[in-house]
Design an enzyme around this catalytic site. Sequence first.
Site, PDB file in Angstrom:
ATOM      1  N   HIS A  82       0.837  -1.197   0.000  1.00 46.46           N
ATOM      2  CA  HIS A  82       0.000   0.000   0.000  1.00 46.46           C
ATOM      3  C   HIS A  82       0.869   1.242   0.000  1.00 46.46           C
ATOM      4  CE1 HIS A  82      -3.613   2.362   0.754  1.00 46.46           C
ATOM      5  NE2 HIS A  82      -2.822   3.134   1.495  1.00 46.46           N
ATOM      6  N   ASP A 161     -15.084   3.231   7.169  1.00 47.51           N
ATOM      7  CA  ASP A 161     -14.063   4.143   6.635  1.00 47.51           C
ATOM      8  C   ASP A 161     -14.622   4.969   5.482  1.00 47.51           C
ATOM      9  OD1 ASP A 161     -11.258   5.117   6.471  1.00 47.51           O
ATOM     10  OD2 ASP A 161     -11.429   4.270   4.465  1.00 47.51           O
ATOM     11  N   ARG A 168     -14.098  13.299   6.888  1.00 46.31           N
ATOM     12  CA  ARG A 168     -12.794  13.939   7.165  1.00 46.31           C
ATOM     13  C   ARG A 168     -12.389  14.845   6.020  1.00 46.31           C
ATOM     14  NH1 ARG A 168      -9.228   9.084   7.456  1.00 46.31           N
ATOM     15  NH2 ARG A 168      -7.532  10.570   7.635  1.00 46.31           N
ATOM     16  N   SER A 183      -7.418   4.276   9.194  1.00 50.09           N
ATOM     17  CA  SER A 183      -8.151   4.180   7.930  1.00 50.09           C
ATOM     18  C   SER A 183      -7.436   3.209   6.985  1.00 50.09           C
ATOM     19  CB  SER A 183      -8.233   5.585   7.308  1.00 50.09           C
ATOM     20  OG  SER A 183      -8.567   5.539   5.952  1.00 50.09           O
ATOM     21  N   LYS A 187      -8.425  -1.202   6.271  1.00 54.39           N
ATOM     22  CA  LYS A 187      -8.695  -1.755   4.939  1.00 54.39           C
ATOM     23  C   LYS A 187      -7.694  -2.855   4.576  1.00 54.39           C
ATOM     24  CE  LYS A 187      -8.879   2.469   3.473  1.00 54.39           C
ATOM     25  NZ  LYS A 187      -9.033   3.801   2.931  1.00 54.39           N
TER      26      LYS A 187
HETATM   27  N1  URA Z   1      -5.584   6.885   2.540  1.00 52.00           N
HETATM   28  C1  URA Z   1      -6.567   6.295   3.229  1.00 52.00           C
HETATM   29  O1  URA Z   1      -7.061   5.251   2.836  1.00 52.00           O
HETATM   30  N2  URA Z   1      -6.980   6.873   4.358  1.00 52.00           N
HETATM   31  C2  URA Z   1      -6.465   8.025   4.834  1.00 52.00           C
HETATM   32  O2  URA Z   1      -6.893   8.495   5.862  1.00 52.00           O
HETATM   33  C3  URA Z   1      -5.450   8.632   4.110  1.00 52.00           C
HETATM   34  C4  URA Z   1      -5.007   8.022   2.963  1.00 52.00           C
END
Ligand code: URA
Length: 434
Positions: A82, A161, A168, A183, A187
């Site tokens: 990621h 999320d 946010r 966040s 995931k």
């Molecule tokens: N990417 C995400 O998935 N969440 C965040 O809060 C920032 C970047």
Amino acid sequence: MRIIDIILKKRNGEKLSREEIDYMVREYTLGNIPDYQVSALLMAIYFQKLDDEETAYLTESMMNSGEIVDLRHVEGIKVDKHSTGGVGDKTTIALAPIVAACGVPVAKMSGRGLGHTGGTLDKLESIPGFNVNLTKDEFINQVNEIKVSVIGQTSNLVPADKKLYALRDVTATVDNISLIASSIMSKKLASGADAIVLDVKTGSGAFMQDINDSFELAKEMVQIGTNMNRETVAIISDMDQPLGYAVGNCLEIKEAIDVLLGRGPEDLKELCIVVGAHMILLAKKADDLGQAKAMIEEAISSGKAFSVFKEFVERQGGDITFIDNIELLPKAKEIYALRATKRGYIHKIHANTVGLSAMILGAGREHKDSIIDLSVGIVLNKKCGDFVTEGDVLAYIHSNNSILTEQSATKMITAFKIEQNIPEIRPLIFGTVT
Ligand code: URA
């Protein structure tokens, strides 16, 4: 339990319990708490912060808010990758087939997200016919057969999320380390991989512009992953200037293909090698990083990585005529050359400004329903440290609308800082957190 008491507690700097965090996440996801109260809580968290324990509770609550993907039927150690995001970041497109060619199963679910360009899915969809919506069985079978598949996240992956991130985004509470870490990690954990390599960006095009904040975010995410029994490694890499030269969906596909063919920009190639080597190591396909890096070099130079990429594109419905001849991929109508107005060394190419210039052209998504233009974007002609004289081309603007070309050029020229002295060059990799 009442949400107002939770807001008050955090506003006053007190620690929230697991039950309170669970309650907020569950009831907000169900629609039983209004946006305005969660906005207030997010702002209280932004200023008062969450400690490591609260961040872990939030991650787990979010992870459990939806489906947990079961990858048990994919053979081998599944390693996810990621990136915290940046301008010109097409790493996954080259990296997934490279590590697959080294025997690492890559079962990757990507999001689209908001940003200066589309996400990995949009970039892949620049290849005519490419389908990111496979069924779970098709996805798993493909990974077992050719070691790689990239699909869209299922709609029920961490629904908490989806709501919290959108909130946010409009309440200026994105750039908080605990909120970003929970966040991203919720995931990753829900996506079912056994191990995770994180590419945490730092600099003007990253969430974390300050190097110390980037390390702190990396440590937080590694700790969350490790505590959840997923071996997790984070690399802190530069995002002060764009990665590679191309910024824009189709333009980035071409650059990723260049890397697979053993060409391509040095920084992108180096990042693929470093991140890929960690993935190979976590998948237990090599004994050390040196061996893993050599495996990657061999996969590229032998042509194996490129042929895995072609197989991957073909299996997901993409027309490989466009891969064999990338000149056939969608092109913008006009290419405008942006020229230097003074002589000197390039000290800075402000990544976020380049991203905004690409966004003006339509390369990115401002709202989740925005339609993006896959053919437009920016291709840098120079990078930091290069010497230019007046009139040299700094970048090419690929556009489908001359008014937008002008607006983009006006923005883009401000990204460059040109000075007389030789600049200090930032490293590509600042460090690793394990
Ligand atoms: N990417 C995400 O998935 N969440 C965040 O809060 C920032 C970047």
